[in-house]
Write an enzyme that holds these catalytic residues in place. Structure first.
Site, PDB file in Angstrom:
ATOM      1  N   HIS A 279       3.919   0.625  12.719  1.00 14.20           N
ATOM      2  CA  HIS A 279       3.990   0.497  11.263  1.00 14.20           C
ATOM      3  C   HIS A 279       2.630   0.721  10.603  1.00 14.20           C
ATOM      4  O   HIS A 279       2.518   1.360   9.556  1.00 14.20           O
ATOM      5  CB  HIS A 279       4.535  -0.897  10.911  1.00 14.20           C
ATOM      6  CG  HIS A 279       4.730  -1.127   9.457  1.00 14.20           C
ATOM      7  ND1 HIS A 279       3.835  -1.859   8.704  1.00 14.20           N
ATOM      8  CD2 HIS A 279       5.703  -0.720   8.615  1.00 14.20           C
ATOM      9  CE1 HIS A 279       4.255  -1.893   7.445  1.00 14.20           C
ATOM     10  NE2 HIS A 279       5.385  -1.213   7.366  1.00 14.20           N
TER      11      HIS A 279
ATOM     12  N   SER B 177       0.808  -1.221   0.000  1.00 20.87           N
ATOM     13  CA  SER B 177       0.000   0.000   0.000  1.00 20.87           C
ATOM     14  C   SER B 177       0.841   1.270   0.000  1.00 20.87           C
ATOM     15  O   SER B 177       0.405   2.300  -0.519  1.00 20.87           O
ATOM     16  CB  SER B 177      -0.941   0.000   1.212  1.00 20.87           C
ATOM     17  OG  SER B 177      -1.894  -1.031   1.070  1.00 20.87           O
TER      18      SER B 177
END
Length: 156
Positions: free
Chosen positions: A87, A56
């Site tokens: 993250h 992504s």
């Protein structure tokens, strides 16, 4: 597939070029998202292609290049599942902010089909698979097409 309260939008995509840009993580969910987007694009008559990116985080730059090189719209599809580190927030924010910037910088629509999830089941429920409650790939492609048509009308 529609959920209660969602609009029904039918779009003629004839003469529109659309690129579906999809991450490679969480393949079952992503495959469902891609299938939903492809169904909409085929039904609309749009000229489309599908390209895959590593994840992504890479969606914004590839979407930008597709739009700068002739695409009328892009459909960004990705899956980000929360883990035990920050993250998740970094990638989610980078993808969302980056795709927003791409749309504003190019003046072209980005259908947003990036799922930010607590767990895999949430993605399975939203991926347009048998038993899913939603089809976010379909929704993202419909939004991209409808916005491309609207922008074309506003510019003429």
């Amino acid at each position: 597939m529609s959920i209660e309260g969602s609009p029904t939008i039918a779009v003629d995509g004839t003469d529109l070029r659309v690129v579906v840009v999809a991450g490679r993580w969480h393949d079952e969910i992503t495959a469902g998202l891609i299938a939903g987007a492809v169904r909409v694009l085929e039904a609309s008559g749009a000229d489309f292609s599908v390209v895959r990116v590593p994840g992504s985080f890479e969606l914004p730059v590839v979407c930008k290049v597709a739009l700068e090189n002739g695409a009328d719209a892009v459909v960004a599809l990705g899956v980000i599942i929360r883990g035990g580190t920050p993250h998740f927030e970094f990638v989610s924010n980078a993808a969302t902010d980056g795709l927003t910037r791409v749309a504003l910088d190019t003046g072209k629509p980005v259908g947003f089909g990036v799922l930010t999830l607590e767990d895999e089941q949430q993605g399975l429920d939203r991926a347009g698979l048998p038993g899913s409650k939603e089809d976010k790939g379909e929704e993202a492609a419909t939004a991209a097409l409808a916005t491309a048509v609207l922008l074309r009308e506003l510019r003429s």
